[in-house]
Design a protein around this motif. Structure first.
Motif, PDB file in Angstrom:
ATOM      1  N   MET A 264      49.877 168.626  74.801  1.00  0.00           N
ATOM      2  CA  MET A 264      49.123 167.370  74.747  1.00  0.00           C
ATOM      3  C   MET A 264      49.109 166.817  73.330  1.00  0.00           C
ATOM      4  N   PHE A 265      48.891 167.673  72.343  1.00  0.00           N
ATOM      5  CA  PHE A 265      48.908 167.214  70.953  1.00  0.00           C
ATOM      6  C   PHE A 265      50.267 166.601  70.594  1.00  0.00           C
ATOM      7  N   GLU A 266      51.354 167.288  70.978  1.00  0.00           N
ATOM      8  CA  GLU A 266      52.693 166.794  70.642  1.00  0.00           C
ATOM      9  C   GLU A 266      52.976 165.457  71.325  1.00  0.00           C
ATOM     10  N   THR A 267      52.674 165.363  72.610  1.00  0.00           N
ATOM     11  CA  THR A 267      53.014 164.138  73.339  1.00  0.00           C
ATOM     12  C   THR A 267      52.109 162.974  72.926  1.00  0.00           C
ATOM     13  N   PHE A 268      50.838 163.250  72.644  1.00  0.00           N
ATOM     14  CA  PHE A 268      49.957 162.174  72.172  1.00  0.00           C
ATOM     15  C   PHE A 268      50.460 161.616  70.841  1.00  0.00           C
ATOM     16  N   GLN A 269      50.908 162.496  69.941  1.00  0.00           N
ATOM     17  CA  GLN A 269      51.447 162.013  68.667  1.00  0.00           C
ATOM     18  C   GLN A 269      52.709 161.186  68.888  1.00  0.00           C
ATOM     19  N   THR A 270      53.594 161.678  69.758  1.00  0.00           N
ATOM     20  CA  THR A 270      54.867 160.994  69.969  1.00  0.00           C
ATOM     21  C   THR A 270      54.680 159.628  70.623  1.00  0.00           C
ATOM     22  N   VAL A 389      40.027 173.208  85.439  1.00  0.00           N
ATOM     23  CA  VAL A 389      40.407 173.676  84.107  1.00  0.00           C
ATOM     24  C   VAL A 389      41.839 174.195  84.108  1.00  0.00           C
ATOM     25  N   MET A 390      42.132 175.128  85.011  1.00  0.00           N
ATOM     26  CA  MET A 390      43.438 175.791  84.982  1.00  0.00           C
ATOM     27  C   MET A 390      44.563 174.844  85.392  1.00  0.00           C
ATOM     28  N   VAL A 391      44.350 174.047  86.430  1.00  0.00           N
ATOM     29  CA  VAL A 391      45.428 173.182  86.903  1.00  0.00           C
ATOM     30  C   VAL A 391      45.543 171.932  86.034  1.00  0.00           C
ATOM     31  N   SER A 392      44.501 171.597  85.274  1.00  0.00           N
ATOM     32  CA  SER A 392      44.710 170.571  84.249  1.00  0.00           C
ATOM     33  C   SER A 392      45.709 171.085  83.219  1.00  0.00           C
ATOM     34  N   GLY A 393      45.682 172.402  82.968  1.00  0.00           N
ATOM     35  CA  GLY A 393      46.714 172.993  82.112  1.00  0.00           C
ATOM     36  C   GLY A 393      48.097 172.855  82.720  1.00  0.00           C
ATOM     37  N   VAL A 394      48.204 173.052  84.046  1.00  0.00           N
ATOM     38  CA  VAL A 394      49.487 172.849  84.733  1.00  0.00           C
ATOM     39  C   VAL A 394      49.956 171.414  84.533  1.00  0.00           C
ATOM     40  N   THR A 395      49.018 170.466  84.615  1.00  0.00           N
ATOM     41  CA  THR A 395      49.353 169.053  84.447  1.00  0.00           C
ATOM     42  C   THR A 395      50.003 168.808  83.089  1.00  0.00           C
ATOM     43  N   ALA A 396      49.446 169.393  82.036  1.00  0.00           N
ATOM     44  CA  ALA A 396      50.032 169.236  80.711  1.00  0.00           C
ATOM     45  C   ALA A 396      51.378 169.949  80.598  1.00  0.00           C
ATOM     46  N   LEU A 397      51.526 171.102  81.277  1.00  0.00           N
ATOM     47  CA  LEU A 397      52.808 171.801  81.244  1.00  0.00           C
ATOM     48  C   LEU A 397      53.900 170.974  81.918  1.00  0.00           C
ATOM     49  N   ILE A 398      53.548 170.248  82.982  1.00  0.00           N
ATOM     50  CA  ILE A 398      54.518 169.340  83.606  1.00  0.00           C
ATOM     51  C   ILE A 398      54.889 168.230  82.628  1.00  0.00           C
ATOM     52  N   ALA A 399      53.895 167.764  81.859  1.00  0.00           N
ATOM     53  CA  ALA A 399      54.196 166.788  80.808  1.00  0.00           C
ATOM     54  C   ALA A 399      55.231 167.360  79.844  1.00  0.00           C
TER      55      ALA A 399
END
Length: 823
Positions: A264-270, A389-399
């Protein structure tokens, strides 16, 4: 075997040790286990379509599906999927050539794959584990399975987890050494990319959290296979399992989420075109969370017998750990507000992950309050919060998958399909999990429910199939890209700022044409071949050595032996799954009452154990003698470990993990002794003199190991051989005294199943003896190498590394001796 076959060759994927290939293997395998766990979820959600429990599955089948779904998603999908990205991109982001130990990296993957195969096989061994993914005692011991025949599949599940933790431990040591000792010149810790920072903290948490889980699983597997009494209700304590599991379990939440947060940090910056707001404070907040994660485990135990003062303390730490997350969330929001947002597919998934995590975090604070936890504990409120919580992490991993797909494959994907994927995913997610908040009165892990909750469960079931369809869209989008997508440029994102975007897509095998350097304050590629010097010059925290010599060293990228070791371990563990009937027969012959064999013994499982050990013997030997070159980077940032080599640091990090394993075993002894009554505890050893004698033996062996190192430094082959031989003989003497001690106990009818005191004595001292045996096997191999090829005379470091391990084993015994022989 050092030459790597082309990517189109199947052989390449069996022998590769290159970090990018291993990353691809992790990603592909994790996606398979996502499908495996997802299908199980769809099956039990379909079962829950109607109230009354008249659905597709029986009660035991439902419990197996729910338990295995949870285990697969938490262990075999989430962390390994993040590990795939880390394998591929962390070395690229820090300017490294590869991970520090490429063959160990491959071994970590094969352990992971075979552990997943083992849990899949459990369904064909009279049923998989059915006691929930948290494996609460006493449901985790054979006494509480429907029949003794069902223990084989349950054993397979527990041993699969054990093998998975082996994989995690190896990978953790590898990443810690790599990130701390292989950063490009000028790249200090503070300046590392945010994904690398998140992964560094993740593996530090993994090192200690998974060691606690390893100890818990060792005790559980010994309970199940050899009938010890750690978690049985008549002798052991279910509370002991809860402490061990949740000391791992709560850091695991952050272990899973931190890599997603880094993405999330990387994609928000980009995709906002600006640097992360408050970057330094975000890093500090992540460090605080990593430390605090080990101080909140008891909030999972509010309904146990812990007193009000302890409960209040852990309520405060639970609420306190949410505060650093507030800072991270606001940093992301302000980064978005102050930037120019580009709503690409990766950014949409990252933004969706942020929204979902906020809701999951808020509902989690409810559970941190003791009064509300009494009401919500064990209900679907916990299920909903956990998945938000956990599947929000999955959401970012798909990102992350969409973000790095062009770099991995060299192909672009359809943004239209990607955005459709996100829309279906986000709708399905909320339709699945939000109704669970409304159906919170439904008990979790129960295969039926009241009619008043039916509408919410039907909404959730529809949502499950919508969410499942979103993954089909994702696979179609990526497959279409792979087959016919346009070629991706080296950097398809305008404002990406990390090193992986500075090289071709996909990256070449050796990563870099020149040496990456940040010495000037920005990324440059330096050609040192023309400016090579004869000596080494230290500059700041970076070490500069002759580059021309480095270029003559060929780095290997292929070895078949990690696969062989993984296969041998798998066969050995598969054999262990069916040994319980033999143990029961052995125990009943020796007076254990009330336990029947319950299953026909089969020669198959002992044969598998023997075959697994034979494969391990051959492959470990071949692994040891193989010439494999993985040179250290001659110029790198190594603070704060400048004076420590890669292998030495790896040994120290591994031993730090092993401290937690022994600490958990000794802690279990102290916990159970207090639980039973300190003065009422039965002292098991028949006399103190064997323990005292073994103390003298081991201390003497530490002295002979030091002598071996001295002789190796002096290149004295005869002295080195004599000292190593003396160490081997002293280790054998230790085991002989231990064998005598055990034989006396057995002759008196004292076995490990006689009671909790006997279980703890035999298991704890046996765990130490296993470490001694492993050390002796290494000593035998080293003696063979000294005799056959004059090893360790030119490079004495392996003797030093063996000495570190052997001294650690000796120190552990110094603690065990007074605990078991004098108290």
């Amino acid at each position: 075997m050092s030459d790597l076959p082309p990517m189109t060759s199947i052989k390449r994927w069996f022998v590769t040790t290159n970090h990018k290939d291993v990353g691809v293997l992790y990603l592909a395998t994790a996606l398979f286990f996502l499908l495996f766990g997802g299908v199980l979820a769809l099956v039990f959600r379909a079962h829950l379509w109607e109230a009354g429990g008249t659905g597709l599955l029986s009660g035991n089948e439902f419990n197996q599906a729910v338990s295995t779904h949870g285990l697969l998603m938490v262990f075999w999908f989430l962390s390994p999927f993040a590990a795939g990205f880390a394998n591929y991109f962390v070395p690229l982001q820090i300017g490294a050539d590869d991970l520090a130990f490429p063959r160990m990296n491959a071994l970590s993957y094969w352990f992971y794959l075979f552990s997943g195969i083992l849990i899949a096989i459990s369904f064909f061994q009279q049923g998989s584990f059915a006691g929930g993914w948290t494996m609460y005692a006493p449901l985790n011991v054979p006494t509480y399975t429907p029949a003794m025949e069902a223990t084989t599949g349950g054993n397979a599940t527990v041993l699969a987890l054990l093998l998975f933790v082996f994989s995690i431990t190896i990978g953790t040591v590898n990443f810690l050494v790599t990130i701390h000792r292989s950063r490009a010149e000028g790249l200090g810790l503070w300046n590392m990319p945010m994904f690398t920072w998140s992964w560094l903290l993740t593996v530090w948490m993994m090192l200690f959290a998974f060691a606690a889980l390893l100890a818990a699983l060792l005790l559980l597997s010994i309970d199940r296979i050899f009938l010890t009494q750690y978690f049985a209700t008549d002798q052991g304590s279910g509370l002991l399992w809860a402490h061990l599991f949740w000391f791992f379990g709560h850091p695991e939440v952050y272990i899973v989420f931190f890599p997603a947060l880094g993405i999330m940090f990387e994609t928000f910056q980009t995709f906002t075109g600006r640097r992360l707001v408050g970057r330094k404070w975000v890093i500090i907040a992540m460090v605080l969370v990593a430390v605090q994660s080990f101080l909140v485990w008891m909030h999972h135990m509010f309904l146990t017998t812990i007193n009000l003062e302890i409960t209040t303390l852990f309520m405060a730490t639970t609420i306190g750990i949410s505060l650093p997350f507030d800072l991270m969330v606001f940093a992301l929001i302000y980064t978005m507000v102050k930037g120019r947002v580009r709503f690409t597919t990766p950014f949409l998934f990252s933004l969706g992950a942020l929204v979902l995590f906020i809701l999951g975090g808020i509902t989690g604070v409810f559970l941190g309050a003791v009064v509300l936890d009494y009401e919500f504990r064990g209900t679907y409120w916990v299920v909903a919060h956990f998945h938000y919580v956990m599947v929000s992490g999955v959401t970012a991993l798909i990102a992350g998958l969409y973000y790095w797909w062009p770099k991995i494959t060299g192909k672009m994907y359809s943004e239209t399909l990607g955005k459709l994927n996100f829309a279906v995913y986000f709708i399905g997610f909320n339709l699945l999990y939000f109704p669970m908040f409304l159906a919170w009165e439904t008990p979790r892990r129960v295969f039926n429910y009241g009619e008043g909750m039916q509408i919410y469960h039907q909404m959730a079931t529809v949502g499950a199939f919508v969410l499942g369809s979103s993954f089909l869209i994702m696979f179609f989008t990526l497959a279409k890209s792979w087959v016919s997508g346009p070629d991706a440029p080296d950097n398809p994102w305008e404002f990406s700022r990390t090193a992986e975007w500075a090289i071709p897509s996909p990256p070449p095998l050796e990563n870099w044409d020149g040496r990456p350097s940040y010495a000037s304050g920005r990324l440059e590629f330096v050609d040192d071949s023309a400016a090579a010097t004869d000596g080494g010059v230290a500059t700041g925290h970076a070490e500069t050595t002759t580059e021309s010599a480095h270029e003559d060293v060929h780095a290997d990228h292929a070895s078949i032996w990690p696969l062989g070791i993984g296969l041998g371990t798998f066969v050995f563990f598969l054999g262990l799954t069916g040994i319980t009937p033999y143990t029961v027969s052995f125990a009943t012959e020796r007076g254990l009452e009330g336990v029947g064999t319950g299953a026909e013994t089969s020669i198959l499982y002992p044969a598998l154990i023997a075959a697994g050990l034979a494969i391990l013997a051959v492959t470990l030997f071949k692994f040891g003698v193989e010439e494999f070159n993985a040179p250290e980077m001659p110029v790198a940032e190594r603070w704060p470990f400048e004076g420590v080599g890669n292998t030495k640091m790896g040994v120290w990090v591994f031993l730090a993990s092993d401290v937690v394993v022994f600490g958990a075993a000794i802690g279990a002894f102290i916990f159970m002794r207090i639980h039973t009554g300190w003065s009422e505890w039965t002292t098991v050893p028949f006399a103190s003199w064997p323990g005292l004698l073994n103390t003298y033996i081991l201390l003497t062996s530490s002295f002979t190991v030091i002598l071996a190192l001295v002789f190796a430094e002096r290149q004295n082959k005869k002295g080195l051989l004599t000292a190593m031989g003396a160490t081997l003989l002293l280790g054998l003497a230790f085991m002989s005294v231990k064998a005598y001690e055990y034989s006396v106990k057995f002759s008196h009818g004292d076995y490990w199943w006689n009671g909790i005191e006997y279980s703890i004595y035999f298991v704890t001292t046996g765990l130490h003896a296993l470490h001694v045996i492993l050390g002796l096997l290494v000593a035998v191999f080293m003696i063979y190498r000294i005799i056959s090829v004059d090893a360790y005379l030119e490079d004495h470091r392996p003797v030093e590394f063996f000495g570190l391990y052997w001294h650690f084993v000796d120190i552990v015994w110094v603690f065990l001796f007074p605990l078991f022989y004098l108290m």
